[in-house]
Design a protein around this motif. Structure first.
Motif, PDB file in Angstrom:
ATOM      1  N   TRP A  97       0.849  -1.207   0.000  1.00 54.74           N
ATOM      2  CA  TRP A  97       0.000   0.000   0.000  1.00 54.74           C
ATOM      3  C   TRP A  97       0.879   1.251   0.000  1.00 54.74           C
ATOM      4  O   TRP A  97       0.687   2.164  -0.821  1.00 54.74           O
ATOM      5  CB  TRP A  97      -0.905  -0.037   1.233  1.00 54.74           C
ATOM      6  CG  TRP A  97      -1.804   1.155   1.392  1.00 54.74           C
ATOM      7  CD1 TRP A  97      -1.447   2.426   1.745  1.00 54.74           C
ATOM      8  CD2 TRP A  97      -3.221   1.184   1.185  1.00 54.74           C
ATOM      9  NE1 TRP A  97      -2.532   3.240   1.795  1.00 54.74           N
ATOM     10  CE2 TRP A  97      -3.642   2.516   1.461  1.00 54.74           C
ATOM     11  CE3 TRP A  97      -4.179   0.236   0.824  1.00 54.74           C
ATOM     12  CZ2 TRP A  97      -4.983   2.895   1.372  1.00 54.74           C
ATOM     13  CZ3 TRP A  97      -5.521   0.631   0.743  1.00 54.74           C
ATOM     14  CH2 TRP A  97      -5.910   1.930   1.008  1.00 54.74           C
ATOM     15  N   ASN A 143       4.125   1.555  -0.788  1.00 62.50           N
ATOM     16  CA  ASN A 143       4.962   1.690  -1.988  1.00 62.50           C
ATOM     17  C   ASN A 143       4.159   2.145  -3.204  1.00 62.50           C
ATOM     18  O   ASN A 143       4.639   2.932  -4.011  1.00 62.50           O
ATOM     19  CB  ASN A 143       5.679   0.369  -2.290  1.00 62.50           C
ATOM     20  CG  ASN A 143       6.846   0.140  -1.344  1.00 62.50           C
ATOM     21  OD1 ASN A 143       7.375   1.080  -0.744  1.00 62.50           O
ATOM     22  ND2 ASN A 143       7.244  -1.115  -1.175  1.00 62.50           N
ATOM     23  N   ILE A 144       2.937   1.640  -3.324  1.00 63.10           N
ATOM     24  CA  ILE A 144       2.088   2.056  -4.449  1.00 63.10           C
ATOM     25  C   ILE A 144       1.733   3.543  -4.290  1.00 63.10           C
ATOM     26  O   ILE A 144       1.804   4.313  -5.257  1.00 63.10           O
ATOM     27  CB  ILE A 144       0.808   1.183  -4.548  1.00 63.10           C
ATOM     28  CG1 ILE A 144       1.174  -0.262  -4.919  1.00 63.10           C
ATOM     29  CG2 ILE A 144      -0.158   1.760  -5.579  1.00 63.10           C
ATOM     30  CD1 ILE A 144       0.016  -1.243  -4.801  1.00 63.10           C
ATOM     31  N   SER A 145       1.360   3.931  -3.081  1.00 64.62           N
ATOM     32  CA  SER A 145       1.001   5.342  -2.843  1.00 64.62           C
ATOM     33  C   SER A 145       2.179   6.260  -3.137  1.00 64.62           C
ATOM     34  O   SER A 145       2.011   7.335  -3.727  1.00 64.62           O
ATOM     35  CB  SER A 145       0.546   5.534  -1.394  1.00 64.62           C
ATOM     36  OG  SER A 145      -0.679   4.883  -1.191  1.00 64.62           O
ATOM     37  N   ALA A 205       4.627   5.722  -5.233  1.00 67.77           N
ATOM     38  CA  ALA A 205       4.823   5.791  -6.692  1.00 67.77           C
ATOM     39  C   ALA A 205       3.781   6.696  -7.339  1.00 67.77           C
ATOM     40  O   ALA A 205       4.080   7.469  -8.246  1.00 67.77           O
ATOM     41  CB  ALA A 205       4.758   4.392  -7.290  1.00 67.77           C
ATOM     42  N   LEU A 206       2.535   6.614  -6.849  1.00 67.34           N
ATOM     43  CA  LEU A 206       1.475   7.451  -7.426  1.00 67.34           C
ATOM     44  C   LEU A 206       1.677   8.928  -7.077  1.00 67.34           C
ATOM     45  O   LEU A 206       1.367   9.801  -7.890  1.00 67.34           O
ATOM     46  CB  LEU A 206       0.096   6.970  -6.974  1.00 67.34           C
ATOM     47  CG  LEU A 206      -0.459   5.836  -7.840  1.00 67.34           C
ATOM     48  CD1 LEU A 206      -1.463   4.997  -7.078  1.00 67.34           C
ATOM     49  CD2 LEU A 206      -1.117   6.406  -9.100  1.00 67.34           C
ATOM     50  N   SER A 207       2.198   9.185  -5.883  1.00 71.40           N
ATOM     51  CA  SER A 207       2.499  10.576  -5.499  1.00 71.40           C
ATOM     52  C   SER A 207       3.599  11.135  -6.393  1.00 71.40           C
ATOM     53  O   SER A 207       3.511  12.261  -6.890  1.00 71.40           O
ATOM     54  CB  SER A 207       2.975  10.642  -4.047  1.00 71.40           C
ATOM     55  OG  SER A 207       1.935  10.322  -3.187  1.00 71.40           O
ATOM     56  N   ALA A 208       4.640  10.309  -6.614  1.00 71.79           N
ATOM     57  CA  ALA A 208       5.762  10.729  -7.459  1.00 71.79           C
ATOM     58  C   ALA A 208       5.289  10.988  -8.891  1.00 71.79           C
ATOM     59  O   ALA A 208       5.657  11.982  -9.515  1.00 71.79           O
ATOM     60  CB  ALA A 208       6.840   9.656  -7.447  1.00 71.79           C
TER      61      ALA A 208
END
Lengths: 225, 225
Positions: free
Chosen positions: B209, B211-213, B215-218
């Motif tokens: 959760w 790590n995905i968040s 990546a999506l923020s980046a």
């Protein structure tokens, strides 16, 4: 027999298997039309509200707005309808026309395990109402506010719904697939009413998977630069 | 009574509830030590192999390598052990020492619903063996190859395992929580043996959760630039 019958009066339930014992059963007061119209109207109102307000959110595309409409509909269904079932083991005994009890008295014609309080059904409905319901409403907010966890959250709820459907259909099959009053209720209630919760979560889960993968690929490329 | 008894001979099963009917039941040939040692040795071998080879993968951190070890262990357990249970409804009748049948004869002392072929148990184990088992092995590859879907896949399998545990424990509770031969089997088999599959998937799911968040923020910041 009338709805105002004495407490001692016993009614024959319409459910299958016929030897299912439901002492204190009281038949439906409302027809299927009386049940569907308030449910459809209430859902449509919630959906229209979300469609209207989501139009004011910046950077939310039309597909996301449609998906927000689905989350409000499914979230309210999980919390209100399924939540009532989970915490009302004696719904089939209701002697007055309580709308939510009427829903489950009617739906049990498609799957009598609801009236019979099958532990698998209560468990799946419990998880759905308590965890997936509030998480669906959070998904409406997460999409609207473009939170970085929006795809992970939606993906989680979709998988929960799909796992629930698998348990629902496989246990019915293993237990003899004989819980519908007749083939009309089997196809319209048991299969038909649940089909949206297999097709739509599958589509949304695929979309989330693709969007997360795309973000991780972009992140990887950025780090490699 | 000896293992070589005539086919007509009947054995008394050790499971609870005592009135559970298991015609043709044959007692364990192997002791718990005979069962645990091959399982532990086989698992350790698989884990060591993955630990060794994952050390050769570029850009795979130590935490990821440890998680790969978990996925190989849980994947093989799901496919081999649980897969055998799902497709062997008559395991408790085995008249010769078949290792996998012995596992489930022994485990049923902690949860007799396995021997009783409870539909909820068969369903959860079926989903675990057929879907989550191969997906766990795919996770080993996905982490090793740093595929962009690696977190989504692991997150999905973790949620499946957690949903399975919820169904497993809640249905037991709703059905009276009386399926263990005694409190030793209750705590060691029913609670103990399953605890890894509640704690570890929770930890991995939280990591995915986050790590995905991230990546999506980046990705969002990159698009906003």
């Amino acid at each position: 027999m009338s709805g105002g019958a004495a407490a001692a009066e016993t009614y024959v339930h319409p459910y299958v298997p016929r030897d299912l014992e439901l002492p204190g059963f009281v038949p439906n007061f409302l027809t299927i039309v009386d049940i569907v119209i308030p449910y459809a109207t209430g859902s449509l109102l919630a959906v229209l509200l979300v469609w209207f307000f989501s139009g004011r959110c910046a950077r939310v595309c039309k597909t996301d707005r449609l998906i927000m409409c689905w989350w409000i509909f499914t979230g309210l269904t999980h919390i209100v309808l399924e939540g009532y079932f989970v915490f009302s083991p004696e719904f089939y005994k209701k002697k007055t026309p309580c709308f939510l009890a009427e829903v489950w008295k009617e739906y049990s014609k498609g799957d009598s395990r609801y009236a019979a309080r099958d532990s698998g059904i209560v468990t799946v409905e419990g998880i759905t109402a308590v965890l997936e319901g509030p998480a669906s409403l959070l998904a409406v907010y997460a999409i609207g506010a473009q939170k970085p966890y929006r795809y992970t959250l939606q993906f989680a709820v979709c998988l929960g719904q799909l796992y629930g459907c698998l348990v629902y259909f496989i246990t019915a099959y293993l237990d003899g697939d004989n819980f519908s009053t007749n083939s009309y209720y089997y196809w319209v209630y048991f299969i038909g009413a649940n089909s949206s919760w297999t097709v739509i979560p599958t589509l949304i889960a695929i979309r989330c998977w693709k969007n997360i993968s795309a973000a991780l690929s972009a992140d990887k490329k950025k780090k490699a630069q």
